[in-house]
Design a protein around this motif. Structure first.
Motif, mmCIF file in Angstrom:
data_model
loop_
_atom_site.group_PDB
_atom_site.id
_atom_site.type_symbol
_atom_site.label_atom_id
_atom_site.label_comp_id
_atom_site.label_asym_id
_atom_site.label_seq_id
_atom_site.Cartn_x
_atom_site.Cartn_y
_atom_site.Cartn_z
ATOM 1 N N MET A 1 0.850 -1.182 0.000
ATOM 2 C CA MET A 1 0.000 0.000 0.000
ATOM 3 C C MET A 1 0.889 1.236 0.000
ATOM 4 O O MET A 1 1.772 1.369 0.843
ATOM 5 N N LEU A 2 0.661 2.133 -0.931
ATOM 6 C CA LEU A 2 1.406 3.389 -1.020
ATOM 7 C C LEU A 2 0.558 4.521 -0.463
ATOM 8 O O LEU A 2 -0.600 4.670 -0.850
ATOM 9 N N LEU A 3 1.132 5.288 0.447
ATOM 10 C CA LEU A 3 0.465 6.477 0.968
ATOM 11 C C LEU A 3 1.094 7.704 0.340
ATOM 12 O O LEU A 3 2.317 7.836 0.320
ATOM 13 N N THR A 4 0.257 8.595 -0.170
ATOM 14 C CA THR A 4 0.768 9.852 -0.706
ATOM 15 C C THR A 4 1.115 10.777 0.457
ATOM 16 O O THR A 4 0.671 10.562 1.598
ATOM 17 N N ASP A 5 1.872 11.829 0.171
ATOM 18 C CA ASP A 5 2.198 12.800 1.222
ATOM 19 C C ASP A 5 0.934 13.423 1.791
ATOM 20 O O ASP A 5 0.843 13.669 3.002
ATOM 21 N N ALA A 6 -0.075 13.664 0.937
ATOM 22 C CA ALA A 6 -1.340 14.242 1.413
ATOM 23 C C ALA A 6 -2.060 13.264 2.349
ATOM 24 O O ALA A 6 -2.616 13.680 3.379
ATOM 25 N N GLU A 7 -2.060 11.974 2.011
ATOM 26 C CA GLU A 7 -2.691 10.975 2.880
ATOM 27 C C GLU A 7 -1.946 10.853 4.211
ATOM 28 O O GLU A 7 -2.573 10.726 5.270
ATOM 29 N N ILE A 8 -0.632 10.902 4.147
ATOM 30 C CA ILE A 8 0.174 10.840 5.375
ATOM 31 C C ILE A 8 -0.172 12.026 6.283
ATOM 32 O O ILE A 8 -0.415 11.850 7.481
ATOM 33 N N ALA A 9 -0.212 13.219 5.703
ATOM 34 C CA ALA A 9 -0.543 14.417 6.487
ATOM 35 C C ALA A 9 -1.946 14.312 7.074
ATOM 36 O O ALA A 9 -2.166 14.664 8.249
ATOM 37 N N ARG A 10 -2.905 13.815 6.297
ATOM 38 C CA ARG A 10 -4.276 13.675 6.791
ATOM 39 C C ARG A 10 -4.330 12.702 7.963
ATOM 40 O O ARG A 10 -4.989 12.957 8.971
ATOM 41 N N LEU A 11 -3.619 11.579 7.867
ATOM 42 C CA LEU A 11 -3.616 10.593 8.942
ATOM 43 C C LEU A 11 -2.964 11.140 10.214
ATOM 44 O O LEU A 11 -3.463 10.923 11.321
ATOM 45 N N ILE A 12 -1.866 11.842 10.057
ATOM 46 C CA ILE A 12 -1.192 12.415 11.228
ATOM 47 C C ILE A 12 -2.084 13.470 11.883
ATOM 48 O O ILE A 12 -2.199 13.523 13.107
ATOM 49 N N ASP A 13 -2.735 14.287 11.057
ATOM 50 C CA ASP A 13 -3.578 15.357 11.584
ATOM 51 C C ASP A 13 -4.935 14.887 12.080
ATOM 52 O O ASP A 13 -5.627 15.630 12.781
ATOM 53 N N GLU A 14 -5.338 13.661 11.699
ATOM 54 C CA GLU A 14 -6.646 13.160 12.140
ATOM 55 C C GLU A 14 -6.717 13.222 13.663
ATOM 56 O O GLU A 14 -5.829 12.741 14.362
ATOM 57 N N VAL A 44 -5.498 3.323 19.372
ATOM 58 C CA VAL A 44 -6.551 4.339 19.379
ATOM 59 C C VAL A 44 -7.233 4.349 18.013
ATOM 60 O O VAL A 44 -6.667 3.900 17.011
ATOM 61 N N VAL A 45 -8.449 4.900 17.994
ATOM 62 C CA VAL A 45 -9.187 5.089 16.746
ATOM 63 C C VAL A 45 -9.414 6.584 16.585
ATOM 64 O O VAL A 45 -9.901 7.262 17.505
ATOM 65 N N GLY A 46 -9.035 7.112 15.424
ATOM 66 C CA GLY A 46 -9.204 8.523 15.139
ATOM 67 C C GLY A 46 -10.650 8.871 14.838
ATOM 68 O O GLY A 46 -11.492 7.992 14.648
ATOM 69 N N GLU A 47 -10.943 10.183 14.753
ATOM 70 C CA GLU A 47 -12.319 10.621 14.557
ATOM 71 C C GLU A 47 -12.892 10.200 13.210
ATOM 72 O O GLU A 47 -14.108 10.121 13.049
ATOM 73 N N ILE A 81 4.477 3.046 9.537
ATOM 74 C CA ILE A 81 4.979 4.025 10.498
ATOM 75 C C ILE A 81 4.874 5.420 9.889
ATOM 76 O O ILE A 81 5.466 5.707 8.845
ATOM 77 N N LEU A 82 4.110 6.282 10.552
ATOM 78 C CA LEU A 82 3.913 7.652 10.078
ATOM 79 C C LEU A 82 4.958 8.607 10.640
ATOM 80 O O LEU A 82 5.352 9.566 9.973
ATOM 81 N N ARG A 83 5.389 8.331 11.854
ATOM 82 C CA ARG A 83 6.343 9.222 12.521
ATOM 83 C C ARG A 83 7.021 8.408 13.611
ATOM 84 O O ARG A 83 6.387 7.594 14.276
ATOM 85 N N ARG A 84 8.303 8.672 13.791
ATOM 86 C CA ARG A 84 9.062 7.934 14.817
ATOM 87 C C ARG A 84 10.034 8.898 15.480
ATOM 88 O O ARG A 84 10.846 9.534 14.816
ATOM 89 N N GLY A 147 -1.627 14.662 16.516
ATOM 90 C CA GLY A 147 -3.052 14.973 16.456
ATOM 91 C C GLY A 147 -3.878 14.452 17.615
ATOM 92 O O GLY A 147 -5.097 14.336 17.512
ATOM 93 N N PHE A 148 -3.242 14.153 18.750
ATOM 94 C CA PHE A 148 -3.975 13.659 19.910
ATOM 95 C C PHE A 148 -4.607 14.821 20.660
ATOM 96 O O PHE A 148 -4.019 15.897 20.773
ATOM 97 N N GLU A 149 -5.811 14.588 21.173
ATOM 98 C CA GLU A 149 -6.470 15.581 22.029
ATOM 99 C C GLU A 149 -5.600 15.800 23.255
ATOM 100 O O GLU A 149 -5.017 14.837 23.774
ATOM 101 N N PRO A 150 -5.524 17.020 23.743
ATOM 102 C CA PRO A 150 -4.794 17.211 24.997
ATOM 103 C C PRO A 150 -5.542 16.513 26.128
ATOM 104 O O PRO A 150 -6.766 16.413 26.092
#
Length: 158
Positions: A1-14, A44-47, A81-84, A147-150
């Motif tokens: 599965m290939l994630l585009t930069d836009a999809e990566i950003a959306r997932l991180i920001d979710e 966790v499950v995002g919104e 892995i989105l971020r490490r 993108g986690f709630e405080p």
């Protein structure tokens, strides 16, 4: 599965629910070491319904040998892995840029479309950072960047 930069950003920001970092770190500290490392995970499950894992890993003999990982769990396939957030003590080579993050630098790995297109690890690109200096501050930085709630404010008074 290939994630585009836009999809990566959306997932991180979710938007993701608050994660109790103190309880997570306490559970981590009580985990039994396996092959020289302690490990634990919270899911966790995002919104938008996306599923994520946050992994903590730290070497038993070096407190600076750690990783805090935000991984996306696609409906079909293996985690990505989105971020490490990594500790110091080992150099990291960015293969496409042909540069190296110094072994004494804390660093952040970022998922990128171009590393995937080159047949490399999705999170193969890293940059040095001063945003954290140990496992606990790396987790805090991940929760903010991921993108986690405080967490709710805790009062010292009943």
């Amino acid at each position: 599965m290939l994630l585009t930069d836009a999809e990566i950003a959306r997932l991180i920001d979710e938007r993701k629910p608050a994660l109790d970092a103190v309880a997570f770190l306490h559970a981590f500290a009580r985990s039994a070491p396996v092959r020289g490392h302690r490990r634990t995970t919270r899911s966790v499950v995002g919104e938008s319904g996306s599923r994520f894992d946050v992994h903590l890993r730290q070497g038993v003999f070096s407190p600076y040998d750690f990783s805090v990982i935000l991984a996306y769990l696609p409906p079909h396939g293996t985690e990505l892995i989105l971020r490490r957030h990594n500790g110091r003590g080992h150099p990291h080579r960015n293969k496409l840029e042909r540069d190296t993050v110094d072994r004494d630098a804390f660093h952040i790995h970022f998922a990128t479309e171009r590393y995937q297109l080159a047949g490399l690890s999705i999170d193969g690109f890293a940059e040095p950072t001063t945003a954290f200096s140990d496992l606990a501050t790396a987790l805090d930085a991940m929760l903010v960047a991921g993108g986690f709630e405080p967490p709710p404010q805790r009062s010292l008074w009943p």
